[in-house]
Each structure stands twice: as C-alpha cells, then as structure tokens.
Design a protein around this motif. Sequence first.
Motif, PDB file in Angstrom:
ATOM      1  N   ASN A 172       0.821  -1.214   0.000  1.00  0.00           N
ATOM      2  CA  ASN A 172       0.000   0.000   0.000  1.00  0.00           C
ATOM      3  C   ASN A 172       0.856   1.266   0.000  1.00  0.00           C
ATOM      4  O   ASN A 172       0.460   2.289  -0.571  1.00  0.00           O
ATOM      5  N   ASN A 173       2.022   1.202   0.636  1.00  0.00           N
ATOM      6  CA  ASN A 173       2.935   2.349   0.587  1.00  0.00           C
ATOM      7  C   ASN A 173       3.429   2.588  -0.838  1.00  0.00           C
ATOM      8  O   ASN A 173       3.558   3.740  -1.280  1.00  0.00           O
ATOM      9  N   LYS A 174       3.683   1.506  -1.555  1.00  0.00           N
ATOM     10  CA  LYS A 174       4.104   1.644  -2.952  1.00  0.00           C
ATOM     11  C   LYS A 174       2.952   2.158  -3.822  1.00  0.00           C
ATOM     12  O   LYS A 174       3.171   2.941  -4.752  1.00  0.00           O
ATOM     13  N   VAL A 175       1.735   1.709  -3.506  1.00  0.00           N
ATOM     14  CA  VAL A 175       0.566   2.201  -4.244  1.00  0.00           C
ATOM     15  C   VAL A 175       0.399   3.701  -4.024  1.00  0.00           C
ATOM     16  O   VAL A 175       0.097   4.457  -4.960  1.00  0.00           O
ATOM     17  N   PHE A 176       0.601   4.137  -2.791  1.00  0.00           N
ATOM     18  CA  PHE A 176       0.495   5.565  -2.479  1.00  0.00           C
ATOM     19  C   PHE A 176       1.530   6.367  -3.273  1.00  0.00           C
ATOM     20  O   PHE A 176       1.211   7.417  -3.854  1.00  0.00           O
ATOM     21  N   ARG A 177       2.756   5.864  -3.311  1.00  0.00           N
ATOM     22  CA  ARG A 177       3.812   6.544  -4.074  1.00  0.00           C
ATOM     23  C   ARG A 177       3.505   6.524  -5.565  1.00  0.00           C
ATOM     24  O   ARG A 177       3.726   7.512  -6.277  1.00  0.00           O
ATOM     25  N   TYR A 178       2.981   5.407  -6.032  1.00  0.00           N
ATOM     26  CA  TYR A 178       2.619   5.281  -7.447  1.00  0.00           C
ATOM     27  C   TYR A 178       1.550   6.307  -7.832  1.00  0.00           C
ATOM     28  O   TYR A 178       1.640   6.960  -8.875  1.00  0.00           O
ATOM     29  N   ASN A 179       0.549   6.468  -6.981  1.00  0.00           N
ATOM     30  CA  ASN A 179      -0.543   7.396  -7.281  1.00  0.00           C
ATOM     31  C   ASN A 179      -0.084   8.848  -7.306  1.00  0.00           C
ATOM     32  O   ASN A 179      -0.745   9.700  -7.911  1.00  0.00           O
ATOM     33  N   LEU A 180       1.032   9.135  -6.653  1.00  0.00           N
ATOM     34  CA  LEU A 180       1.548  10.503  -6.652  1.00  0.00           C
ATOM     35  C   LEU A 180       2.280  10.860  -7.947  1.00  0.00           C
ATOM     36  O   LEU A 180       2.318  12.024  -8.343  1.00  0.00           O
ATOM     37  N   ILE A 181       2.851   9.859  -8.618  1.00  0.00           N
ATOM     38  CA  ILE A 181       3.673  10.145  -9.795  1.00  0.00           C
ATOM     39  C   ILE A 181       3.019   9.722 -11.103  1.00  0.00           C
ATOM     40  O   ILE A 181       3.475  10.115 -12.176  1.00  0.00           O
ATOM     41  N   VAL A 182       1.947   8.944 -11.013  1.00  0.00           N
ATOM     42  CA  VAL A 182       1.312   8.445 -12.231  1.00  0.00           C
ATOM     43  C   VAL A 182       0.481   9.558 -12.873  1.00  0.00           C
ATOM     44  O   VAL A 182      -0.029  10.445 -12.178  1.00  0.00           O
ATOM     45  N   PRO A 183       0.353   9.572 -14.213  1.00  0.00           N
ATOM     46  CA  PRO A 183      -0.528  10.557 -14.852  1.00  0.00           C
ATOM     47  C   PRO A 183      -1.961  10.416 -14.361  1.00  0.00           C
ATOM     48  O   PRO A 183      -2.396   9.339 -13.958  1.00  0.00           O
ATOM     49  N   PHE A 184      -2.682  11.506 -14.409  1.00  0.00           N
ATOM     50  CA  PHE A 184      -4.052  11.528 -13.905  1.00  0.00           C
ATOM     51  C   PHE A 184      -4.918  10.518 -14.656  1.00  0.00           C
ATOM     52  O   PHE A 184      -4.844  10.393 -15.870  1.00  0.00           O
ATOM     53  N   GLY A 185      -5.727   9.795 -13.895  1.00  0.00           N
ATOM     54  CA  GLY A 185      -6.626   8.809 -14.484  1.00  0.00           C
ATOM     55  C   GLY A 185      -6.099   7.391 -14.436  1.00  0.00           C
ATOM     56  O   GLY A 185      -6.810   6.452 -14.799  1.00  0.00           O
ATOM     57  N   ARG A 186      -4.847   7.202 -14.000  1.00  0.00           N
ATOM     58  CA  ARG A 186      -4.254   5.860 -13.941  1.00  0.00           C
ATOM     59  C   ARG A 186      -4.020   5.393 -12.503  1.00  0.00           C
ATOM     60  O   ARG A 186      -3.304   4.425 -12.279  1.00  0.00           O
ATOM     61  N   GLN A 187      -4.600   6.076 -11.546  1.00  0.00           N
ATOM     62  CA  GLN A 187      -4.401   5.704 -10.149  1.00  0.00           C
ATOM     63  C   GLN A 187      -5.008   4.328  -9.855  1.00  0.00           C
ATOM     64  O   GLN A 187      -5.898   3.869 -10.570  1.00  0.00           O
ATOM     65  N   MET A 188      -4.514   3.688  -8.811  1.00  0.00           N
ATOM     66  CA  MET A 188      -5.019   2.370  -8.420  1.00  0.00           C
ATOM     67  C   MET A 188      -5.347   2.370  -6.929  1.00  0.00           C
ATOM     68  O   MET A 188      -4.895   3.236  -6.174  1.00  0.00           O
ATOM     69  N   PHE A 189      -6.162   1.401  -6.531  1.00  0.00           N
ATOM     70  CA  PHE A 189      -6.546   1.255  -5.130  1.00  0.00           C
ATOM     71  C   PHE A 189      -5.567   0.334  -4.411  1.00  0.00           C
ATOM     72  O   PHE A 189      -5.004  -0.583  -5.009  1.00  0.00           O
TER      73      PHE A 189
END
Length: 203
Positions: A172-189
Amino acid sequence: MASSHLIRKSMLNQGHLLYKTRCASFSSAPKPEKNASHHLSAVIDAVKERKLPPELRGQRSSLRSETDIINIAEQRIWQSMKEGQFENLPGKGKPLDLRDNPHADPAEDTLYRILSKNGCAPEWVELNKEIRTQVNGWRSALKKAWANRCNQSHSQWVESCKALKLQMSDINNKVFRYNLIVPFGRQMFGLKWEKEVARLEEQ
C-alpha cells in the motif's frame, strides 16, 4: 419685498410639485434590472436552442434528453455511411499512428518517446509492474494461509496474518507513491484486509 417673497414661494411650490411628479414616475416605471435579467435569460435560451440539432429545436426542455441527442447522432452516422461519406477517408485500411498523443503534455510526450527508444520506461510504469507482481504473490500467500488455517493452531494463523498484514502495508505504501507520480486517471486502489478475506470467504 412682498412680491419677491411671493415669487420665491411660488418657485418652491413648483419645485416641490416637480419633485413629487418625478418620484411618482420613477416608482411606477419598470425596474431596468428585471428587464435586463429577462433579456439575458432569453438570450441564453436562444443560444442553447441553436446548439441543439434541428430535429429537437422548438420542443420543450422536458421533451429533450441525452438519449434523444444520441439517437439523432447515430441516425446521422448511419445515413452518412449509406451515402458513402466514410469511404474515401485518409488512412483508411492502415493502422493508426499512436506514437504521438495529442492530449499529453508535449514535454512529457517527448520524454516518454526518448525513454521508449532507449528501452526504458517511466518510473510509474516500472512501479506498476512491481506492485502487480507483489499483489499477485501476496494474494496467493493469503489464499494458502486461509486454506491451511484449519490444520494450523490459532497462534500460527495469527502469525501468518501479522506477516501478511506487514506485506500488505508495504504494498500500500508503494501504491500511495505510485498514485503521486502516475498521470491523472491511472491511479489504483490499495489492498484492504477485510475485503480480501471476505472474497476468500465467498469462494
């Protein structure tokens, strides 16, 4: 002196009468703000009306719907296809050129193209792969621990849960970091323990 006094008094009376007349006319006249708002509303309605297809113009708003507009668009597309208007389009029968993204930021698009030519990928792409690999492995471990919980003691199941929850926190920490750098609309839960266990209970 008396005549000048009478003249002054007469002028004051006339001025007072004129003031009353003007006040009465202002109070009885329609307010310009109200007329302006009605005019503005009429202009807005006219603009909205012109945006509609001719088939829907003149109808009450209650009779218009998004479905009506979609149906008209589909009818026009089919009519154009029957008339052959799509037959001689440029690039027909050829694969689409997806190298350039017209909706992407030019600087980012150039950067991604350079990375792609050199066999590299943006950080968020690599992180996405890493997260998905870890999630699949974590779910397999949870499924195995869930299947073996009947053959284990309660303490062993508790220890397995602790280890799995620690791994879940790392994911989940990696998911949080991923959501910060990913282009808008590609976030994951991220993962939720209760949800994952409930899914196993349903199987």
